[in-house]
Motif scaffolding. Sequence first.
Motif, PDB file in Angstrom:
ATOM      1  N   MET A   1      -3.088 -27.408 -18.800  1.00  0.00           N
ATOM      2  CA  MET A   1      -2.767 -28.567 -17.971  1.00  0.00           C
ATOM      3  C   MET A   1      -1.893 -29.556 -18.742  1.00  0.00           C
ATOM      4  O   MET A   1      -1.930 -30.752 -18.514  1.00  0.00           O
ATOM      5  N   GLU A   2      -1.133 -29.064 -19.713  1.00  0.00           N
ATOM      6  CA  GLU A   2      -0.287 -29.916 -20.508  1.00  0.00           C
ATOM      7  C   GLU A   2       1.021 -30.186 -19.776  1.00  0.00           C
ATOM      8  O   GLU A   2       1.465 -29.434 -18.924  1.00  0.00           O
ATOM      9  N   GLY A   3       1.668 -31.281 -20.174  1.00  0.00           N
ATOM     10  CA  GLY A   3       2.952 -31.604 -19.580  1.00  0.00           C
ATOM     11  C   GLY A   3       2.802 -32.527 -18.394  1.00  0.00           C
ATOM     12  O   GLY A   3       1.735 -32.618 -17.782  1.00  0.00           O
ATOM     13  N   THR A   4       3.850 -33.246 -18.092  1.00  0.00           N
ATOM     14  CA  THR A   4       3.841 -34.172 -16.967  1.00  0.00           C
ATOM     15  C   THR A   4       4.857 -33.711 -15.937  1.00  0.00           C
ATOM     16  O   THR A   4       6.013 -33.477 -16.247  1.00  0.00           O
ATOM     17  N   TYR A   5       4.413 -33.577 -14.707  1.00  0.00           N
ATOM     18  CA  TYR A   5       5.314 -33.202 -13.636  1.00  0.00           C
ATOM     19  C   TYR A   5       4.735 -33.737 -12.341  1.00  0.00           C
ATOM     20  O   TYR A   5       3.599 -34.198 -12.291  1.00  0.00           O
ATOM     21  N   ARG A   6       5.514 -33.688 -11.281  1.00  0.00           N
ATOM     22  CA  ARG A   6       5.079 -34.232  -9.996  1.00  0.00           C
ATOM     23  C   ARG A   6       5.543 -33.280  -8.906  1.00  0.00           C
ATOM     24  O   ARG A   6       6.701 -32.873  -8.876  1.00  0.00           O
ATOM     25  N   ARG A   7       4.634 -32.917  -8.016  1.00  0.00           N
ATOM     26  CA  ARG A   7       5.020 -32.069  -6.900  1.00  0.00           C
ATOM     27  C   ARG A   7       4.138 -32.372  -5.703  1.00  0.00           C
ATOM     28  O   ARG A   7       3.002 -32.836  -5.837  1.00  0.00           O
ATOM     29  N   LEU A   8       4.647 -32.097  -4.508  1.00  0.00           N
ATOM     30  CA  LEU A   8       3.947 -32.353  -3.250  1.00  0.00           C
ATOM     31  C   LEU A   8       3.489 -31.038  -2.652  1.00  0.00           C
ATOM     32  O   LEU A   8       4.254 -30.079  -2.585  1.00  0.00           O
ATOM     33  N   VAL A   9       2.226 -30.993  -2.223  1.00  0.00           N
ATOM     34  CA  VAL A   9       1.676 -29.820  -1.553  1.00  0.00           C
ATOM     35  C   VAL A   9       1.156 -30.252  -0.196  1.00  0.00           C
ATOM     36  O   VAL A   9       0.332 -31.173  -0.107  1.00  0.00           O
ATOM     37  N   THR A  11      -1.050 -29.254   3.079  1.00  0.00           N
ATOM     38  CA  THR A  11      -2.117 -28.324   3.411  1.00  0.00           C
ATOM     39  C   THR A  11      -2.193 -28.087   4.910  1.00  0.00           C
ATOM     40  O   THR A  11      -1.661 -28.860   5.710  1.00  0.00           O
ATOM     41  N   ARG A  12      -2.899 -27.038   5.273  1.00  0.00           N
ATOM     42  CA  ARG A  12      -3.042 -26.715   6.698  1.00  0.00           C
ATOM     43  C   ARG A  12      -3.954 -27.686   7.422  1.00  0.00           C
ATOM     44  O   ARG A  12      -3.950 -27.752   8.645  1.00  0.00           O
ATOM     45  N   SER A  13      -4.753 -28.434   6.675  1.00  0.00           N
ATOM     46  CA  SER A  13      -5.687 -29.371   7.303  1.00  0.00           C
ATOM     47  C   SER A  13      -5.017 -30.674   7.717  1.00  0.00           C
ATOM     48  O   SER A  13      -5.642 -31.519   8.350  1.00  0.00           O
ATOM     49  N   GLY A  14      -3.741 -30.848   7.340  1.00  0.00           N
ATOM     50  CA  GLY A  14      -3.053 -32.087   7.664  1.00  0.00           C
ATOM     51  C   GLY A  14      -3.024 -33.068   6.515  1.00  0.00           C
ATOM     52  O   GLY A  14      -2.505 -34.183   6.655  1.00  0.00           O
ATOM     53  N   ALA A  15      -3.573 -32.697   5.361  1.00  0.00           N
ATOM     54  CA  ALA A  15      -3.546 -33.556   4.182  1.00  0.00           C
ATOM     55  C   ALA A  15      -2.293 -33.255   3.360  1.00  0.00           C
ATOM     56  O   ALA A  15      -1.736 -32.167   3.424  1.00  0.00           O
ATOM     57  N   ASP A  16      -1.870 -34.253   2.585  1.00  0.00           N
ATOM     58  CA  ASP A  16      -0.778 -34.084   1.634  1.00  0.00           C
ATOM     59  C   ASP A  16      -1.332 -34.321   0.236  1.00  0.00           C
ATOM     60  O   ASP A  16      -2.084 -35.279   0.008  1.00  0.00           O
ATOM     61  N   ILE A  17      -0.967 -33.458  -0.694  1.00  0.00           N
ATOM     62  CA  ILE A  17      -1.466 -33.558  -2.058  1.00  0.00           C
ATOM     63  C   ILE A  17      -0.280 -33.733  -2.998  1.00  0.00           C
ATOM     64  O   ILE A  17       0.672 -32.948  -2.958  1.00  0.00           O
ATOM     65  N   VAL A  18      -0.340 -34.765  -3.825  1.00  0.00           N
ATOM     66  CA  VAL A  18       0.675 -35.006  -4.835  1.00  0.00           C
ATOM     67  C   VAL A  18       0.052 -34.760  -6.206  1.00  0.00           C
ATOM     68  O   VAL A  18      -0.933 -35.410  -6.571  1.00  0.00           O
ATOM     69  N   VAL A  19       0.595 -33.789  -6.940  1.00  0.00           N
ATOM     70  CA  VAL A  19       0.151 -33.508  -8.296  1.00  0.00           C
ATOM     71  C   VAL A  19       1.057 -34.281  -9.237  1.00  0.00           C
ATOM     72  O   VAL A  19       2.273 -34.041  -9.286  1.00  0.00           O
ATOM     73  N   ASP A  20       0.485 -35.208  -9.977  1.00  0.00           N
ATOM     74  CA  ASP A  20       1.243 -36.081 -10.867  1.00  0.00           C
ATOM     75  C   ASP A  20       0.666 -35.957 -12.271  1.00  0.00           C
ATOM     76  O   ASP A  20      -0.284 -36.650 -12.633  1.00  0.00           O
ATOM     77  N   GLY A  21       1.215 -35.020 -13.072  1.00  0.00           N
ATOM     78  CA  GLY A  21       0.650 -34.765 -14.387  1.00  0.00           C
ATOM     79  C   GLY A  21      -0.751 -34.208 -14.264  1.00  0.00           C
ATOM     80  O   GLY A  21      -0.971 -33.191 -13.612  1.00  0.00           O
ATOM     81  N   SER A  67      -7.264 -40.524  -1.927  1.00  0.00           N
ATOM     82  CA  SER A  67      -8.222 -40.442  -3.025  1.00  0.00           C
ATOM     83  C   SER A  67      -7.528 -39.808  -4.226  1.00  0.00           C
ATOM     84  O   SER A  67      -6.506 -39.128  -4.073  1.00  0.00           O
ATOM     85  N   SER A  68      -8.082 -40.028  -5.421  1.00  0.00           N
ATOM     86  CA  SER A  68      -7.457 -39.529  -6.644  1.00  0.00           C
ATOM     87  C   SER A  68      -8.469 -38.737  -7.466  1.00  0.00           C
ATOM     88  O   SER A  68      -9.648 -39.121  -7.562  1.00  0.00           O
ATOM     89  N   TRP A  69      -7.981 -37.640  -8.088  1.00  0.00           N
ATOM     90  CA  TRP A  69      -8.840 -36.661  -8.736  1.00  0.00           C
ATOM     91  C   TRP A  69      -8.209 -36.160 -10.029  1.00  0.00           C
ATOM     92  O   TRP A  69      -6.981 -36.176 -10.163  1.00  0.00           O
TER      93      TRP A  69
END
Length: 261
Positions: A1-9, A11-21, A67-69
């Motif tokens: 899980m090293e490195g910093t990057y950002r991407r948008l996912v 989902t089929r449930s209608g949620a949007d997930i942003v991975v930020d590092g 929410s943030s995880w």
Amino acid sequence: MEGTYRRLVQTRSGADIVVDGDVVHKLHRIGTNPRYLAQRLRIARESPALLSPLSVVPEAVGPRWRSSWPRVDTVAPDPEHAPWVEAGALLAALHTEPVTARAPGHGWPQRLRRTVERLRSERGPIHAAAVALPAVVWRTGTPGRPVTLVHGDWHLGQLGRRGPAAAWQLIDVDDVGVGDPAWDLARPAGFWAAGLIPDVDWQTFLEAYRARGPGLPPGDPWRVLEPFARAAVVHAAATGLAHGDTDDTQQALLDACERMR
């Protein structure tokens, strides 16, 4: 899980997930109840079986809630090495945790209703199977059955861990709540019945769950699981139809719906 990057996912449930590092921000689907979401975040903070959020206070982002995880590794798509033992044990652990008065009902029936609503113009085998579903699948609990914490949307994709040496935990709390624990066994049961999960994997999962889990009485588990398995197949088939799926999995789900008629 090293490195910093950002991407948008999305989902089929209608949620949007942003991975930020190493942080995952989840923008929950439109219509999410912020009070229930806050209750579910608090449950996750207190539960060893659930991944803990970075905050138990959801943030308003326009008309939606976020929410943030911590970022986790999810199960690799490798049927030969799927963690069925760990999955069964983890669900059993969730189902034996104390139930608090703050917990809402789990979200499986509501999610099923939303999916079935999209079938109004469809008159094929999925619609027929949905119409034939028994009354028990429209309630969170079942008279005479245990009441436990329930994940509410469980499948192998809902396992995550913070590194290869860490223990698996359950992720995605949108439907966490209280009710009949059989709901968390519904999707694997339905997919097994549809021929999408091998017998040995299904039996491994069942044995791991039954070692501690309260959701199944001795004897034939199908006496409990059958209506919930049918509901899970209908939901999965309807979701696939809505997204234009035409693969072997979707065909197996359609065939299972046809048999339900």
